[in-house]
Design a protein around this motif. Structure first.
Motif, PDB file in Angstrom:
ATOM      1  N   LEU A   7     -22.030   5.661 -28.272  1.00 26.35           N
ATOM      2  CA  LEU A   7     -22.430   4.411 -27.626  1.00 26.35           C
ATOM      3  C   LEU A   7     -22.175   3.206 -28.523  1.00 26.35           C
ATOM      4  CD1 LEU A   7     -25.891   5.393 -26.057  1.00 26.35           C
ATOM      5  CD2 LEU A   7     -23.582   5.908 -25.237  1.00 26.35           C
ATOM      6  N   LEU A  17     -16.002   0.733 -24.319  1.00 27.01           N
ATOM      7  CA  LEU A  17     -17.362   0.225 -24.521  1.00 27.01           C
ATOM      8  C   LEU A  17     -17.302  -1.295 -24.563  1.00 27.01           C
ATOM      9  CD1 LEU A  17     -18.357   2.680 -27.379  1.00 27.01           C
ATOM     10  CD2 LEU A  17     -19.212   2.763 -25.025  1.00 27.01           C
ATOM     11  N   SER A  49     -24.597   0.320 -25.249  1.00 30.75           N
ATOM     12  CA  SER A  49     -23.589   0.337 -24.189  1.00 30.75           C
ATOM     13  C   SER A  49     -22.929   1.703 -24.108  1.00 30.75           C
ATOM     14  CB  SER A  49     -22.537  -0.747 -24.431  1.00 30.75           C
ATOM     15  OG  SER A  49     -21.750  -0.459 -25.558  1.00 30.75           O
ATOM     16  N   SER A  72     -19.663   3.987 -22.008  1.00 33.88           N
ATOM     17  CA  SER A  72     -18.432   3.881 -21.237  1.00 33.88           C
ATOM     18  C   SER A  72     -18.641   4.395 -19.815  1.00 33.88           C
ATOM     19  CB  SER A  72     -17.319   4.680 -21.909  1.00 33.88           C
ATOM     20  OG  SER A  72     -17.536   6.076 -21.741  1.00 33.88           O
ATOM     21  N   SER A  92     -14.217  -4.955 -26.861  1.00 37.19           N
ATOM     22  CA  SER A  92     -14.209  -3.510 -26.678  1.00 37.19           C
ATOM     23  C   SER A  92     -13.433  -2.877 -27.831  1.00 37.19           C
ATOM     24  CB  SER A  92     -13.552  -3.136 -25.344  1.00 37.19           C
ATOM     25  OG  SER A  92     -12.132  -3.157 -25.463  1.00 37.19           O
TER      26      SER A  92
END
Length: 713
Positions: A129, A210, A225, A227, A442
């Protein structure tokens, strides 16, 4: 670089954007290009090396707090190591007076966030994450229950037990709300942490992408966060288990208050030690951050190296400033980004204000975001930059539609802080590109995104622009543009319906425009004479003209600072506006909402108008405590925490109770809407009073600006 705030983005009366385009090539351009191709510019263009910039940008990726994902964030060891490397490189390429400026930030170190679970097929799956700037330490793997809460609204959480659990939500931060709202909503219900999945808006490049952003929230409401691909597996497992699933979570994210980090700068010393051109970029990043903002540091260093290697001897001192803590740097506040830049110009080097004629700030410069290369600048530099853009040589294969100049600045990046302080600023623009939806913030913002031709084009452009600013006697500010745009934003229908006379203000603006044109003519005459003297090699005459123009230059910069103080305000979406636009926008929407209610159309009032009043779109989906918490962020926090956002929002109409009532009544036929109509009428009266007050103040402020312009002309 800061994010694009969603929600009420559809508001029609946000800041006006001016665009001036230049074609790729024409005969006029060729003539002007030949006129300005001095020995200095030819030598610089020959030696400016985008490959050097690329290699240096790539080298910064070695420093990271998270071994799997990267991250080089405010006050972390990785950020400190990066700063030292940049300083050493500044010395190596020949910059002088290389210095580090200590600033105080809230630091963030994100070590890891590994979530292990059994998927619907019985297989063990590890999801890595991303993180947000909050405190969360499992002290090794720890078992948690995880639940899915749709979008994390008050309604989604109302009948869901989340206490002590990880809460999985979907989020679209461009079209809906920022991460802090559902995170704080879950926090109030006792959630251990939120795990956010970008449904779209950001990180659209790949299902494994992410996303990372600033949190704009307290450090004790944790968020991470995930995916889309990992989320699909987790959701399938949750569905099979009726939204009850145990996972192992191993995470460490640490926020520490009042820590130290450093901004670095080096110089090319000029003949005039009291006049500067400042170039800047930030060196903190999420993930590898190749475009945002390694490539900008590479560009900064490449321009510096090109100028030094070419033997360029400037009139003004050129400062190359590598800034820390742009992505985030202050916990638990609305305006938590551009912390390094704000500290640099407001607290560490306020003496640069009044001496620096320009700040050239860089973001994401090694990518061809659009076929037109955009320079985003303050209003006052639009004319100067439009003329300059015609002289920039093309690079085959990129920016076939030339260069456009766009105004005004936005709040996303460090240039905005420099501008508010009184240093006229600009940056290479990027905000309207697909990259912002796909790669930005990202792990796919890596060296594979590098476009060496785009980087070379920007190196040519901004190196030549630094020299062009250096070769002006006085700051080439034209105040006509801001005044003309201010006049355009006056909505005569709203003003008339509100019984607010704008005649006096319009007359005052027209008078100031006339004075601004005369002042601009004087500026152009001075700079033209100075340029001719330089080109003719008449050094003594040039020096005399330069010395005689110091008073005019000081007055120009003083007047620019005055314009920033008086005429730059922000919407609740962080868009720059003129002061009257705040109340003007609210009046237009409140008036329309009242008319809709009078016709019994509660849903129309909600859908079309009330969401656009201040930050009231949040009232539709979150508890009042959440709504109030983040409203108070703006209205009640001290200036030193709001930093560059302090005092820029004009006010707030709290429509939470009205909206909540209308949401219920909109579902009932023939509901009595008198109470809500009465409340909106009170709000409308407040905004009319504010508009009258604002228009009066603006008239006085324009008069003051005109008086300063009179001193220049």
């Amino acid at each position: 670089m800061k994010r694009f705030l969603g929600g009420a983005l559809a508001i029609s009366l946000i800041a006006t954007t001016l665009v001036a385009c230049t074609p790729e090539k024409n005969s006029t351009e060729e003539k002007q290009k030949k006129a300005v191709e001095t020995t200095d510019s030819k030598s610089y263009l020959k030696l400016a090396d985008a490959n050097y910039s690329y290699e240096f940008a790539k080298s910064l990726e070695q420093f990271k707090t998270n071994e799997k994902l990267g991250y080089r964030t405010a006050g972390s060891t990785a950020e400190l190591q990066t700063g030292k490397k940049i300083a050493n490189e500044m010395k190596k390429i020949g910059l002088t007076d290389v210095s580090k400026d200590e600033i105080t930030v809230d630091s963030w170190t994100f070590k890891k966030a590994d979530l292990k679970f059994t998927d619907a097929k019985g297989k063990t799956h590890l999801a890595v994450l991303g993180g947000y700037q909050t405190n969360f330490d499992t002290k090794g793997p720890k078992t948690f229950d995880v639940v899915y809460a749709n979008r994390g609204t008050a309604a989604d959480l109302e009948n869901l037990d989340v206490k002590g659990k990880l809460v999985l939500i979907d989020i679209n931060q461009r079209e809906d709300w920022w991460i802090n709202y559902p995170t704080y909503q879950a926090h109030l219900k006792g959630a251990a942490a939120v795990i956010a999945v970008q449904s779209k808006g950001y990180a659209e490049v790949d299902g494994n992408a992410l996303n990372a952003q600033d949190i704009c929230g307290p450090d004790d409401a944790p968020a991470f966060s995930m995916s889309q691909n990992d989320a699909e597996l987790l959701k399938a497992a949750l569905k099979k288990q009726h939204n009850k699933l145990q996972v192992d979570f191993d995470a460490k994210s640490t926020v520490k208050k009042d820590q130290k980090t450093y901004n670095y700068y080096g110089k090319i010393e000029g003949k005039d030690p009291d006049s500067y051109v400042i170039l800047s970029g930030h060196y903190d990043s999420y993930f590898d951050g190749f475009q945002d903002d390694n490539a900008s540091i590479g560009l900064l260093m490449g321009i510096a190296k090109g100028l030094v290697d070419s033997g360029y001897k400037p009139q003004k001192t050129i400062i190359f400033n590598a800034l820390a803590a742009e992505e985030w740097g202050v916990s638990n506040t609305r305006y938590d980004w551009s912390t390094g830049a704000y500290n640099q110009i407001f607290r560490v080097h306020p003496e640069w204000v009044g001496k620096a004629i320009a700040n050239l700030n860089f973001e994401l410069p090694a990518y061809e975001h659009t076929k037109t290369n955009e320079i985003r600048a303050v209003y006052e530099y639009k004319d100067f930059l439009t003329k300059f853009a015609k002289t920039v040589p093309t690079v085959k294969g990129v920016y076939k539609k030339g260069i456009s100049v766009v105004a005004p600045l936005r709040t996303w990046s460090d240039d905005f802080s420099f501008s508010l302080a009184g240093v006229p600023a600009l940056r290479n623009d990027f905000q309207d590109s697909e990259f912002m939806h796909t790669h930005y913030h990202s792990q796919f913002d890596n060296e594979k995104t590098n476009n060496i031709k785009a980087l070379q084009f920007n190196m040519n452009l901004y190196g030549l622009l630094a020299m062009q600013y250096d070769q002006t006697a006085v700051s080439p500010l034209n105040f006509t543009t801001r005044l003309e745009e201010m006049k355009k934003t006056l909505n005569q229908d709203v003003l008339k319906d509100s019984n607010v006379s704008s005649d006096t203000l319009i007359s005052t603006i027209d008078e100031a425009i006339s004075t601004a044109k005369q002042a601009n003519k004087k500026v152009n005459d001075i700079n033209s004479a100075y340029a001719k003297a330089l080109q003719a090699g008449k050094d003594k005459k040039a020096a005399k003209l330069y010395k005689e123009s110091r008073d005019v230059n000081s007055k120009l910069l003083h007047t620019f600072k005055l314009a920033q103080d008086q005429f730059v305000r922000l919407t609740w979406e962080d868009e720059p506006i003129f002061p009257h636009e705040h109340a003007q926008n609210n009046i237009e929407n409140l008036s329309a909402a009242i008319k809709a209610l009078e016709k019994g159309k509660a849903q129309k009032a909600l859908d079309d108008y009330l969401f656009a009043v201040d930050n009231n779109w949040y009232a539709y989906d979150f508890d009042k405590e959440t709504y109030q918490y983040f409203t108070d962020y703006v209205m009640d926090q001290p200036a030193d925490r709001l930093m560059w956002g302090s005092g820029r929002v004009m006010g707030h109409e709290d429509l939470y109770d009205v909206i909540s009532a209308l949401q219920v009544k909109s579902k009932k036929p023939k509901a009595n809407l008198d109470a809500e109509t009465k409340e909106l009428q009170k709000a409308l009266e407040n905004e009319v009073s504010l508009l009258k007050k604002t228009v009066k103040e603006e008239n006085n402020d324009v008069q003051q600006l005109n008086a300063e312009l009179e001193k220049i002309k």
